[in-house]
Design an enzyme around this catalytic site. Structure first.
Site, PDB file in Angstrom:
ATOM      1  N   HIS A 105       0.827  -1.217   0.000  1.00 47.21           N
ATOM      2  CA  HIS A 105       0.000   0.000   0.000  1.00 47.21           C
ATOM      3  C   HIS A 105       0.849   1.250   0.000  1.00 47.21           C
ATOM      4  CE1 HIS A 105      -2.584  -3.032   2.055  1.00 47.21           C
ATOM      5  NE2 HIS A 105      -3.464  -2.555   1.208  1.00 47.21           N
TER       6      HIS A 105
ATOM      7  N   HIS B 164       7.431   7.208   5.725  1.00 52.69           N
ATOM      8  CA  HIS B 164       6.812   6.893   4.436  1.00 52.69           C
ATOM      9  C   HIS B 164       6.121   8.140   3.930  1.00 52.69           C
ATOM     10  CE1 HIS B 164       3.714   6.107   7.521  1.00 52.69           C
ATOM     11  NE2 HIS B 164       2.956   6.764   6.662  1.00 52.69           N
TER      12      HIS B 164
ATOM     13  N   HIS C 202       2.803   9.954   1.589  1.00 48.65           N
ATOM     14  CA  HIS C 202       1.475   9.840   0.977  1.00 48.65           C
ATOM     15  C   HIS C 202       1.464  10.788  -0.209  1.00 48.65           C
ATOM     16  CE1 HIS C 202      -0.268   7.503   4.318  1.00 48.65           C
ATOM     17  NE2 HIS C 202       0.610   8.178   5.040  1.00 48.65           N
TER      18      HIS C 202
ATOM     19  N   HIS D 199       5.432  11.153   6.699  1.00 50.33           N
ATOM     20  CA  HIS D 199       5.129  10.714   8.065  1.00 50.33           C
ATOM     21  C   HIS D 199       6.330  10.003   8.650  1.00 50.33           C
ATOM     22  CE1 HIS D 199       0.485  10.600   7.367  1.00 50.33           C
ATOM     23  NE2 HIS D 199       0.948  11.809   7.581  1.00 50.33           N
TER      24      HIS D 199
ATOM     25  N   THR E 266      -3.283   6.169  10.035  1.00 50.16           N
ATOM     26  CA  THR E 266      -4.197   6.462   8.923  1.00 50.16           C
ATOM     27  C   THR E 266      -4.372   5.266   7.989  1.00 50.16           C
ATOM     28  OG1 THR E 266      -2.474   7.347   7.486  1.00 50.16           O
ATOM     29  CG2 THR E 266      -3.535   8.894   8.994  1.00 50.16           C
ATOM     30  N   THR E 267      -3.842   4.108   8.398  1.00 53.14           N
ATOM     31  CA  THR E 267      -4.079   2.862   7.659  1.00 53.14           C
ATOM     32  C   THR E 267      -4.587   1.824   8.664  1.00 53.14           C
ATOM     33  OG1 THR E 267      -1.766   2.236   8.017  1.00 53.14           O
ATOM     34  CG2 THR E 267      -2.308   3.255   5.899  1.00 53.14           C
TER      35      THR E 267
HETATM   36 ZN   LIG Z   1       1.211   7.735   6.910  1.00 55.55          ZN
END
Ligand SMILES: [Zn+2]
Ligand SMILES: *[C@@H]1O[C@H](CO)[C@@H](O)[C@H](O)[C@H]1NC(C)=O
Ligand SMILES: *[C@@H]1O[C@H](CO)[C@@H](O)[C@H](O)[C@H]1NC(C)=O
Length: 304
Positions: free
Chosen positions: A88, A115, A117, A140, A223-224
């Site tokens: 993802h 990571h 986004h 993040h 957020t995942t």
């Molecule tokens: Zn994140």
């Protein structure tokens, strides 16, 4: 025939209950995955009242004089770091020697990974929005409170995880150190693949803590999925720069576990549900005493 149909619908139901979660961008191409509106069916926390990301409404944030700057530890150390395509997104694993304290957080935190986004060609892809504006990309950096050893251990503590977020702004000039990151993304294009970036320094991509006095703070979640509600969020005012050329390259490197291009990897913003977003106040913070700063985090949580 009826039996076959029954069998097929059973298979379909089974695939729903064990469906992989996905982003909205994938849902249109693969209708068996679980898009963000349906994450909560499999991961109950995703339907909780302290979810992230959020839209930050600047006219409604509360000034808080007890939000001091951070102390970054090990951010200028040179390390070989592993980058991994997780299906993802791509995770950049940081050594535990990279740590932070301060920022009114209740303890010391060890870095785990960072990571990004992002959106798609020409589409912005930050997770947090400011007054409704979505930024091109968001970084993040995930930290776990000591002495916890994993996200699983930290998730039972309301401030078990500290997430630092930087929003990117598109510029004409390249970010001087992002090309290393982009070429690493190019080496992990498929699910499960990994590579190493040699001689990496976190301080090459983010500014020193003394330039990061201004930030927003609120309590929220990952957020995942599983959307663990154990995160002290910090969203810095200071944006990072990325050129149009670099942004274009970032979004083209990786593929989802389905083989589709990995684009628009952000969760929609979530309701505040009564939470308050705080804003640090540089002038006042500089003159207050350190022990006062450290005692404030529990108060911040009381407003939840
Ligand atoms: Zn994140
Ligand atoms: C990084 O990897 C290179 C090549 O394997 C090695 O020579 C170097 O010592 C490593 N650096 C660190 C900090 O581990
Ligand atoms: C993606 O890779 C992970 C290992 O990194 C593996 O567990 C998972 O099954 C893979 N997913 C697919 C759909 O191949």
């Amino acid at each position: 025939m009826a039996q076959v149909l029954q069998h097929l619908s059973l298979l379909y139901l089974l695939s729903l209950s064990t469906a992989q979660w996905c982003y909205q961008s994938q849902y249109s191409c693969d209708d068996t995955c679980r898009d963000p509106l349906h994450w909560a069916a499999q991961f109950p926390s995703c339907g909780g009242l302290r979810q992230s990301p959020i839209n930050i409404v600047t006219s409604k944030v509360h000034m808080n004089t007890a939000l001091p700057p951070f102390d970054f530890i090990g951010h200028t150390d040179v390390n070989n770091i592993t980058v991994e395509n997780r299906g993802h997104s791509a995770h950049f694993h940081l050594p535990q020697s990279v740590r932070l304290t301060g920022g009114a957080l209740p303890g010391h935190y060890r870095a785990a990974q960072f990571h990004f986004h992002w959106g798609g060609s020409g589409r912005p892809g930050s997770e947090h929005t400011i007054d409704g504006d979505r930024f091109p990309m968001e970084l993040h950096i995930v930290h776990i409170k000591e002495p916890y050893g994993s996200l699983a251990e930290a998730e039972h503590d309301l401030a078990g995880i500290a997430l630092l977020a930087f929003l990117f702004e598109e510029t004409t000039d390249d970010h001087p150190h992002l090309d290393t990151v982009i070429s690493a993304l190019g080496r992990v294009s498929t699910n499960g693949s990994s590579t190493v970036i040699q001689n990496f320094r976190l301080s090459d991509i983010i500014p020193p803590s003394k330039e990061l006095h201004n930030y927003y703070r609120y309590v929220g979640s990952m957020t995942t999925p599983g959307c663990e509600q154990a995160v002290a969020w910090t969203v810095f005012h200071r944006t990072l720069s990325i050129s149009s050329r670099q942004l274009d390259a970032v979004v083209k490197q990786c593929k989802f576990w389905t083989g589709q291009p990995m684009t628009d990897i952000f969760r929609p913003t979530q309701p505040l549900d009564g939470r308050v977003v705080y804003r640090s106040n540089t002038a006042a913070a500089l003159s207050s005493a350190r022990h006062v700063w450290l005692s404030v985090f529990p108060l911040v949580l009381m407003y939840v």
